[in-house]
Design a protein around this motif. Structure first.
Motif, PDB file in Angstrom:
ATOM      1  N   ASN A 246      34.743   0.422 -35.858  1.00  0.00           N
ATOM      2  CA  ASN A 246      34.575   0.395 -37.315  1.00  0.00           C
ATOM      3  C   ASN A 246      33.550   1.426 -37.776  1.00  0.00           C
ATOM      4  OD1 ASN A 246      36.482  -1.599 -37.693  1.00  0.00           O
ATOM      5  ND2 ASN A 246      35.010  -3.272 -37.673  1.00  0.00           N
ATOM      6  N   GLU A 247      32.500   1.623 -36.986  1.00  0.00           N
ATOM      7  CA  GLU A 247      31.514   2.641 -37.330  1.00  0.00           C
ATOM      8  C   GLU A 247      32.119   4.038 -37.228  1.00  0.00           C
ATOM      9  OE1 GLU A 247      28.120   1.925 -34.827  1.00  0.00           O
ATOM     10  OE2 GLU A 247      27.398   0.257 -36.053  1.00  0.00           O
ATOM     11  N   MET A 248      33.002   4.225 -36.270  1.00  0.00           N
ATOM     12  CA  MET A 248      33.708   5.515 -36.152  1.00  0.00           C
ATOM     13  C   MET A 248      34.624   5.734 -37.354  1.00  0.00           C
ATOM     14  SD  MET A 248      34.842   5.486 -32.129  1.00  0.00           S
ATOM     15  CE  MET A 248      33.737   4.772 -30.907  1.00  0.00           C
ATOM     16  N   LYS A 249      35.349   4.676 -37.752  1.00  0.00           N
ATOM     17  CA  LYS A 249      36.244   4.782 -38.906  1.00  0.00           C
ATOM     18  C   LYS A 249      35.486   5.170 -40.164  1.00  0.00           C
ATOM     19  CE  LYS A 249      39.167   1.076 -37.067  1.00  0.00           C
ATOM     20  NZ  LYS A 249      39.626  -0.322 -37.263  1.00  0.00           N
ATOM     21  N   ASP A 250      34.275   4.647 -40.296  1.00  0.00           N
ATOM     22  CA  ASP A 250      33.463   4.908 -41.487  1.00  0.00           C
ATOM     23  C   ASP A 250      32.578   6.141 -41.330  1.00  0.00           C
ATOM     24  OD1 ASP A 250      34.605   2.661 -42.586  1.00  0.00           O
ATOM     25  OD2 ASP A 250      32.961   1.333 -42.015  1.00  0.00           O
ATOM     26  N   LYS A 251      32.809   6.892 -40.233  1.00  0.00           N
ATOM     27  CA  LYS A 251      32.096   8.155 -39.970  1.00  0.00           C
ATOM     28  C   LYS A 251      30.580   7.979 -39.876  1.00  0.00           C
ATOM     29  CE  LYS A 251      35.736  10.793 -42.331  1.00  0.00           C
ATOM     30  NZ  LYS A 251      36.586  10.688 -41.157  1.00  0.00           N
ATOM     31  N   VAL A 255      33.458   9.939 -33.268  1.00  0.00           N
ATOM     32  CA  VAL A 255      34.596   9.291 -32.623  1.00  0.00           C
ATOM     33  C   VAL A 255      34.492   9.459 -31.112  1.00  0.00           C
ATOM     34  CG1 VAL A 255      37.098   9.304 -32.330  1.00  0.00           C
ATOM     35  CG2 VAL A 255      36.102   9.582 -34.616  1.00  0.00           C
ATOM     36  N   ASN A 256      34.563   8.346 -30.407  1.00  0.00           N
ATOM     37  CA  ASN A 256      34.542   8.348 -28.947  1.00  0.00           C
ATOM     38  C   ASN A 256      35.997   8.261 -28.474  1.00  0.00           C
ATOM     39  OD1 ASN A 256      34.404   7.687 -26.212  1.00  0.00           O
ATOM     40  ND2 ASN A 256      32.530   6.490 -26.448  1.00  0.00           N
ATOM     41  N   THR A 257      36.592   9.415 -28.229  1.00  0.00           N
ATOM     42  CA  THR A 257      38.011   9.472 -27.873  1.00  0.00           C
ATOM     43  C   THR A 257      38.309   8.689 -26.607  1.00  0.00           C
ATOM     44  OG1 THR A 257      38.145  11.656 -28.883  1.00  0.00           O
ATOM     45  CG2 THR A 257      39.956  11.013 -27.429  1.00  0.00           C
ATOM     46  N   ALA A 258      37.400   8.733 -25.647  1.00  0.00           N
ATOM     47  CA  ALA A 258      37.598   8.015 -24.381  1.00  0.00           C
ATOM     48  C   ALA A 258      37.682   6.521 -24.624  1.00  0.00           C
ATOM     49  CB  ALA A 258      36.461   8.345 -23.415  1.00  0.00           C
ATOM     50  N   LEU A 259      36.804   5.993 -25.502  1.00  0.00           N
ATOM     51  CA  LEU A 259      36.821   4.566 -25.808  1.00  0.00           C
ATOM     52  C   LEU A 259      38.104   4.189 -26.552  1.00  0.00           C
ATOM     53  CD1 LEU A 259      35.415   1.798 -25.854  1.00  0.00           C
ATOM     54  CD2 LEU A 259      34.293   2.490 -27.985  1.00  0.00           C
ATOM     55  N   VAL A 260      38.504   5.014 -27.502  1.00  0.00           N
ATOM     56  CA  VAL A 260      39.731   4.752 -28.259  1.00  0.00           C
ATOM     57  C   VAL A 260      40.934   4.701 -27.318  1.00  0.00           C
ATOM     58  CG1 VAL A 260      41.316   5.658 -30.013  1.00  0.00           C
ATOM     59  CG2 VAL A 260      38.837   5.764 -30.395  1.00  0.00           C
ATOM     60  N   ASN A 261      41.016   5.655 -26.402  1.00  0.00           N
ATOM     61  CA  ASN A 261      42.134   5.686 -25.450  1.00  0.00           C
ATOM     62  C   ASN A 261      42.107   4.490 -24.501  1.00  0.00           C
ATOM     63  OD1 ASN A 261      43.069   8.075 -26.547  1.00  0.00           O
ATOM     64  ND2 ASN A 261      42.026   9.375 -25.062  1.00  0.00           N
ATOM     65  N   GLU A 262      40.893   4.122 -24.080  1.00  0.00           N
ATOM     66  CA  GLU A 262      40.741   2.984 -23.167  1.00  0.00           C
ATOM     67  C   GLU A 262      41.223   1.696 -23.822  1.00  0.00           C
ATOM     68  OE1 GLU A 262      37.086   0.433 -21.139  1.00  0.00           O
ATOM     69  OE2 GLU A 262      36.740   2.520 -21.718  1.00  0.00           O
ATOM     70  N   ILE A 263      40.841   1.482 -25.075  1.00  0.00           N
ATOM     71  CA  ILE A 263      41.240   0.266 -25.786  1.00  0.00           C
ATOM     72  C   ILE A 263      42.746   0.279 -26.063  1.00  0.00           C
ATOM     73  CG2 ILE A 263      41.002  -0.976 -27.974  1.00  0.00           C
ATOM     74  CD1 ILE A 263      38.045  -0.093 -27.955  1.00  0.00           C
ATOM     75  N   THR A 264      43.270   1.436 -26.442  1.00  0.00           N
ATOM     76  CA  THR A 264      44.713   1.561 -26.692  1.00  0.00           C
ATOM     77  C   THR A 264      45.513   1.204 -25.450  1.00  0.00           C
ATOM     78  OG1 THR A 264      44.308   3.327 -28.310  1.00  0.00           O
ATOM     79  CG2 THR A 264      46.545   3.133 -27.421  1.00  0.00           C
ATOM     80  N   LEU A 291      45.912  -3.739 -33.861  1.00  0.00           N
ATOM     81  CA  LEU A 291      45.893  -3.021 -35.131  1.00  0.00           C
ATOM     82  C   LEU A 291      44.534  -3.135 -35.816  1.00  0.00           C
ATOM     83  CD1 LEU A 291      49.417  -3.934 -36.575  1.00  0.00           C
ATOM     84  CD2 LEU A 291      48.729  -1.839 -35.404  1.00  0.00           C
ATOM     85  N   SER A 292      43.913  -4.316 -35.733  1.00  0.00           N
ATOM     86  CA  SER A 292      42.600  -4.502 -36.364  1.00  0.00           C
ATOM     87  C   SER A 292      41.543  -3.620 -35.702  1.00  0.00           C
ATOM     88  CB  SER A 292      42.171  -5.971 -36.304  1.00  0.00           C
ATOM     89  OG  SER A 292      41.755  -6.336 -35.002  1.00  0.00           O
ATOM     90  N   PHE A 293      41.729  -3.336 -34.423  1.00  0.00           N
ATOM     91  CA  PHE A 293      40.796  -2.478 -33.710  1.00  0.00           C
ATOM     92  C   PHE A 293      41.051  -0.999 -34.013  1.00  0.00           C
ATOM     93  CE2 PHE A 293      39.596  -6.168 -31.459  1.00  0.00           C
ATOM     94  CZ  PHE A 293      38.528  -5.895 -30.628  1.00  0.00           C
ATOM     95  N   LEU A 294      42.315  -0.593 -34.033  1.00  0.00           N
ATOM     96  CA  LEU A 294      42.629   0.839 -33.968  1.00  0.00           C
ATOM     97  C   LEU A 294      43.149   1.453 -35.263  1.00  0.00           C
ATOM     98  CD1 LEU A 294      44.317   0.741 -30.461  1.00  0.00           C
ATOM     99  CD2 LEU A 294      42.060   1.679 -31.005  1.00  0.00           C
ATOM    100  N   ASP A 295      43.631   0.623 -36.185  1.00  0.00           N
ATOM    101  CA  ASP A 295      44.153   1.175 -37.438  1.00  0.00           C
ATOM    102  C   ASP A 295      43.034   1.879 -38.202  1.00  0.00           C
ATOM    103  OD1 ASP A 295      45.877   1.798 -39.453  1.00  0.00           O
ATOM    104  OD2 ASP A 295      45.846  -0.181 -40.395  1.00  0.00           O
ATOM    105  N   GLY A 296      43.283   3.122 -38.581  1.00  0.00           N
ATOM    106  CA  GLY A 296      42.271   3.901 -39.291  1.00  0.00           C
ATOM    107  C   GLY A 296      41.563   4.900 -38.413  1.00  0.00           C
ATOM    108  N   ILE A 297      41.821   4.816 -37.107  1.00  0.00           N
ATOM    109  CA  ILE A 297      41.174   5.771 -36.209  1.00  0.00           C
ATOM    110  C   ILE A 297      42.184   6.482 -35.321  1.00  0.00           C
ATOM    111  CG2 ILE A 297      40.698   4.246 -34.225  1.00  0.00           C
ATOM    112  CD1 ILE A 297      37.865   5.487 -34.227  1.00  0.00           C
TER     113      ILE A 297
END
Length: 479
Positions: A246-251, A255-264, A291-297
């Motif tokens: 959520n902090e990444m979404k709100d800039k 953005v931690n791409t590795a974390l986003v990919n790991e969660i996906t 979706l609640s985790f990743l939508d918007g990022i």
């Protein structure tokens, strides 16, 4: 507390003889000192990378908290913070439980020793004000990244701070939802709920999540295999990840791409395995969570389409209807039992509890989990009635409720401790120590509570009592 949370400027601390501190004068963009602005001074005696078990507030020595500063913490660099509230005012418990997560993600953890179940909100609120003042004057806290979290009654406290005082970015609510509200929520915050599938508050948490679907509040719900308890570190990590995303979404952070990919990848794997087992309803819940985790990022359109397709299947619709009816039935059972507490005798309750225990062993997991939740609910009601009767000296009522408590929840140490309290109030001194020993045998380990409970004043010089206290102290040290 609005004046505290809405004005989170770090005030100048009064220097103390036994504290060393560092400070820096504020400057404008040209490097010139800003006139009229107080110097921000931080407490440098508080060590990072280790837990400080008890920090006493400077303005009120009766208010204290457990503290964990991540190893990367440095005065002058602002860090996010999570204030944690335990229903028994055990501030150290959640700080110790989740310190590795705080270290991994770079968060300050603060656990209150003053907020606990049974206290009037005014007293709890004042202690929180004092704690907020103290920590935000001593520590380098990012005022835009302040979170609260709690378990059971502590979860309602965490939500209350966000709802009524504002200035809280997000709430981690474990095993309980919001307090009773008589107005619309005006202060915006994110909410992640966590509950066990055997938790008597699970249905409440699910209903809250559904109700929040119709609001602008960012929210999600995690259900794990467990009962009414602080969740494991592995489950609580999801809350840290959700906050980070959520902090990444709100800039607010990069953005931690590795974390986003790991969660996906983690969710995709879970969903695939769940569908392969024929659990399409559970897969829908995982999609919603994802979706609640990743939508918007990241792009989740394909996942949303897959979720909608599953949700529209007839067997999934039937399962949703079945779950909804089960939840309504569970609430009706709880309400019915609540009405019987003062009127039915122990013989009636023995029969009911035996039936519930039998159903809790059912081969049908839905039936088994529901009945375990009902037993957990009854245990909580017993605690409340027993405690209230003891405090009001209605000892005959207390006797009945404590016996019922033991019948419903035999492994719980609280009913044995309350029995000891009852015997002390009745001046049956020969029964007090055996009851306390039984409480310890069942896991009671709150030495501070035992030593400071005035009901035991008449036996505190008794050798058996002293031996019990010393034995508990040794056990605590060896843990």
């Amino acid at each position: 507390m609005k004046s505290i949370i809405n004005n989170l400027l770090l005030l100048l601390l009064i220097p103390m003889i036994f504290l060393t501190s560092c400070g820096s004068k504020p400057t404008n963009k040209n490097g010139q000192e800003t006139p009229g602005t107080p110097i921000i001074t931080y407490d440098t005696t508080l060590k990072s990378g280790i837990i400080t078990e008890k920090v006493i507030c400077k303005n009120d020595p009766n208010v204290s908290y457990a503290l964990y500063l991540p190893s990367a913490y440095k005065a002058g660099n602002e860090f996010p913070v999570i204030y944690l509230f335990d229903p028994h005012a055990d501030g150290l418990l959640p700080v110790n439980k989740y310190k590795e997560l705080a270290e991994k993600y770079g968060y300050i953890l603060i656990g209150s020793y003053n907020s606990k179940n049974g206290m009037a909100w005014e007293g709890v609120h004042q202690s929180i004000k004092t704690m907020f003042d103290d920590t935000q004057n001593r520590l380098s806290i990012d005022k835009n990244r302040i979170y609260t979290g709690g378990f059971s009654g502590g979860s309602r406290v965490a939500s209350s701070v966000a709802i009524y005082d504002g200035g809280i970015r997000g709430v981690i609510g474990c095993s309980a939802g919001f307090p009773q509200l008589n107005k619309q929520i005006e202060n915006k915050f994110d909410f992640i709920g966590i509950a066990g599938n055997e938790d008597f508050n699970m249905t409440e948490m699910k209903n809250l999540d559904k109700n929040l679907d119709g609001t602008a509040m960012r929210h999600t719900l995690i259900i794990f295999n467990g009962k009414h308890e602080w969740s494991s570190k592995e489950i609580f990590q999801l809350a840290f990840e959700w906050i980070q995303l959520n902090e990444m979404k709100d800039k607010m952070i990069a953005v931690n791409t590795a974390l986003v990919n790991e969660i996906t990848q983690s969710y995709q794997k879970q969903i695939k395995e769940t569908i392969s087992k024929g659990k399409k309803y559970e897969a829908v819940l995982l999609y919603k969570q994802m979706l609640s985790f990743l939508d918007g990022i990241t792009d989740v359109s394909a996942n949303k389409k897959s979720m909608d397709s599953l949700a529209n299947l007839d067997d999934v619709k039937k399962m949703i209807e079945f779950k909804t009816n089960m939840e309504k039935h569970e609430l009706e059972i709880q309400q019915n039992y609540a009405q019987q507490f003062t009127s039915k005798d122990l013989i009636w309750w023995t029969n009911e509890v035996n039936q519930l225990n039998a159903k809790a062993k059912s081969n049908d997991p839905e039936v088994a989990q529901m009945n375990k939740r009902i037993l957990g609910y009854l245990s909580l009601v017993c605690y409340s009635y027993s405690n209230s009767s003891l405090n009001s000296n209605h000892l005959d009522q207390a006797d009945k409720f404590i016996k019922l408590y033991e019948l419903i929840d035999p492994p719980n140490s609280e009913h044995s401790y309350m029995s000891a309290m009852l015997f002390a109030k009745r001046n049956e001194k020969d029964k007090v120590i055996p009851a306390l020993k039984e409480a310890v045998k069942l896991g009671f380990d709150d030495n501070n509570r035992l030593q400071n409970d005035p009901v035991f004043n008449s036996i505190k010089n008794n050798k058996d009592f002293t031996d019990l206290v010393n034995g508990m102290m040794k056990t605590t040290v060896n843990k």
